[in-house]
Design a protein around this motif. Sequence first.
Motif, mmCIF file in Angstrom:
data_model
loop_
_atom_site.group_PDB
_atom_site.id
_atom_site.type_symbol
_atom_site.label_atom_id
_atom_site.label_comp_id
_atom_site.label_asym_id
_atom_site.label_seq_id
_atom_site.Cartn_x
_atom_site.Cartn_y
_atom_site.Cartn_z
ATOM 1 N N MET A 184 7.357 7.360 8.752
ATOM 2 C CA MET A 184 6.332 7.006 8.264
ATOM 3 C C MET A 184 4.448 6.852 8.374
ATOM 4 S SD MET A 184 6.295 4.457 4.913
ATOM 5 C CE MET A 184 6.737 2.603 5.582
ATOM 6 N N ASP A 185 3.848 8.266 8.813
ATOM 7 C CA ASP A 185 2.608 8.504 9.055
ATOM 8 C C ASP A 185 1.655 7.906 8.696
ATOM 9 O OD1 ASP A 185 4.508 8.839 11.335
ATOM 10 O OD2 ASP A 185 3.245 11.189 11.213
ATOM 11 N N SER A 186 1.545 7.970 7.084
ATOM 12 C CA SER A 186 0.508 7.501 6.072
ATOM 13 C C SER A 186 1.397 6.669 4.467
ATOM 14 C CB SER A 186 -0.303 8.740 5.838
ATOM 15 O OG SER A 186 0.674 9.679 5.058
ATOM 16 N N PHE A 187 0.152 6.208 3.728
ATOM 17 C CA PHE A 187 0.938 6.362 2.272
ATOM 18 C C PHE A 187 1.328 6.907 1.922
ATOM 19 C CE2 PHE A 187 -1.443 1.956 4.395
ATOM 20 C CZ PHE A 187 -0.904 1.140 3.790
ATOM 21 N N SER A 188 0.920 8.237 2.085
ATOM 22 C CA SER A 188 1.141 9.650 1.291
ATOM 23 C C SER A 188 2.625 9.877 1.699
ATOM 24 C CB SER A 188 0.254 10.963 1.320
ATOM 25 O OG SER A 188 0.463 10.796 2.313
ATOM 26 N N SER A 189 3.097 9.615 2.185
ATOM 27 C CA SER A 189 4.740 9.828 3.007
ATOM 28 C C SER A 189 5.371 8.988 2.028
ATOM 29 C CB SER A 189 5.139 10.160 4.056
ATOM 30 O OG SER A 189 4.476 8.321 5.164
ATOM 31 N N ILE A 190 5.215 7.609 1.486
ATOM 32 C CA ILE A 190 6.114 6.602 0.807
ATOM 33 C C ILE A 190 6.104 7.176 -0.287
ATOM 34 C CG2 ILE A 190 6.657 4.166 -0.268
ATOM 35 C CD1 ILE A 190 4.234 3.424 2.778
ATOM 36 N N SER A 227 -5.220 3.926 5.066
ATOM 37 C CA SER A 227 -4.987 5.146 4.496
ATOM 38 C C SER A 227 -3.365 4.964 5.617
ATOM 39 C CB SER A 227 -5.587 5.970 5.684
ATOM 40 O OG SER A 227 -6.031 5.281 6.712
ATOM 41 N N GLN A 228 -3.241 4.587 6.247
ATOM 42 C CA GLN A 228 -2.132 4.170 7.736
ATOM 43 C C GLN A 228 -1.010 2.601 7.401
ATOM 44 O OE1 GLN A 228 -3.424 5.252 11.195
ATOM 45 N NE2 GLN A 228 -2.703 7.281 10.646
ATOM 46 N N PRO A 229 -0.126 2.876 7.206
ATOM 47 C CA PRO A 229 1.167 1.875 7.012
ATOM 48 C C PRO A 229 0.784 0.456 8.070
ATOM 49 C CG PRO A 229 2.507 3.659 6.536
ATOM 50 C CD PRO A 229 0.758 4.140 6.676
ATOM 51 N N THR A 230 0.553 -0.502 8.119
ATOM 52 C CA THR A 230 0.847 -0.949 9.685
ATOM 53 C C THR A 230 2.793 -0.870 9.716
ATOM 54 O OG1 THR A 230 1.221 -2.993 8.495
ATOM 55 C CG2 THR A 230 -0.977 -2.159 9.352
ATOM 56 N N PRO A 231 2.681 -1.497 11.940
ATOM 57 C CA PRO A 231 4.536 -1.231 11.551
ATOM 58 C C PRO A 231 5.225 -2.178 10.497
ATOM 59 C CG PRO A 231 3.264 -1.759 13.264
ATOM 60 C CD PRO A 231 1.815 -1.339 12.450
ATOM 61 N N ILE A 232 5.017 -3.400 10.539
ATOM 62 C CA ILE A 232 5.591 -4.063 9.487
ATOM 63 C C ILE A 232 5.794 -3.609 8.622
ATOM 64 C CG2 ILE A 232 3.516 -5.644 8.635
ATOM 65 C CD1 ILE A 232 6.308 -7.342 8.866
ATOM 66 N N GLN A 233 5.258 -3.385 7.764
ATOM 67 C CA GLN A 233 4.809 -2.606 6.588
ATOM 68 C C GLN A 233 5.612 -0.897 6.717
ATOM 69 O OE1 GLN A 233 0.561 -1.503 5.716
ATOM 70 N NE2 GLN A 233 0.430 -3.218 5.490
ATOM 71 N N GLN A 234 5.966 -0.489 7.376
ATOM 72 C CA GLN A 234 6.796 0.475 7.743
ATOM 73 C C GLN A 234 8.327 -0.409 7.663
ATOM 74 O OE1 GLN A 234 5.607 2.908 11.528
ATOM 75 N NE2 GLN A 234 3.821 3.237 10.735
ATOM 76 N N THR A 261 -1.358 -8.489 9.580
ATOM 77 C CA THR A 261 -1.346 -7.015 10.154
ATOM 78 C C THR A 261 -0.513 -6.979 9.194
ATOM 79 O OG1 THR A 261 1.039 -8.429 10.849
ATOM 80 C CG2 THR A 261 -0.008 -8.140 12.415
ATOM 81 N N GLY A 262 -1.066 -7.381 7.221
ATOM 82 C CA GLY A 262 -0.530 -6.486 6.500
ATOM 83 C C GLY A 262 0.939 -7.064 5.865
ATOM 84 N N LYS A 263 1.557 -8.618 6.337
ATOM 85 C CA LYS A 263 2.896 -8.800 5.317
ATOM 86 C C LYS A 263 2.874 -8.775 4.541
ATOM 87 C CE LYS A 263 2.429 -12.386 7.800
ATOM 88 N NZ LYS A 263 1.326 -11.749 9.179
ATOM 89 N N THR A 264 1.174 -9.057 3.155
ATOM 90 C CA THR A 264 1.140 -9.862 1.593
ATOM 91 C C THR A 264 1.775 -7.990 1.209
ATOM 92 O OG1 THR A 264 -0.007 -10.993 2.303
ATOM 93 C CG2 THR A 264 -0.041 -10.219 -0.160
#
Length: 111
Positions: A1-7, A23-30, A50-53
């Motif tokens: 998953m390189d970008s949010f568009s791939s989700i 534009s790009q998910p962080t590792p925790i989001q991935q 890091t984007g946990k929320t």
Amino acid sequence: MDSFSSINLSKPLFRAIDEMGFSQPTPIQQEAYSVISSGRDIVGIAQTGTGKTLAYLMPILNNLNFIKDNSAPRVLIIVPTRELVVQVLKYVDDLIQYKNLRVFGVYGDTN
């Protein structure tokens, strides 16, 4: 998953995330997205910022659609501090701007 568009995000949620400047998910989001989307439990540990929320809100809000009977809550998010309640509310408000959902924050020591 390189970008949010791939989700496989709904168009309203993808648009909101794009407008938030992500534009790009962080590792925790991935790592968390597919696990949470499948309905399994997860414990995510990552540093502040890091984007946990967003990691747990994306799959929850992506699968949450408008229903006519809105008499009971459908999602309950429990966080340990008032500051986190405010943070989560801010993110949810930004993320649901193109969806027909309501959100409420409840915390103690106030009228």
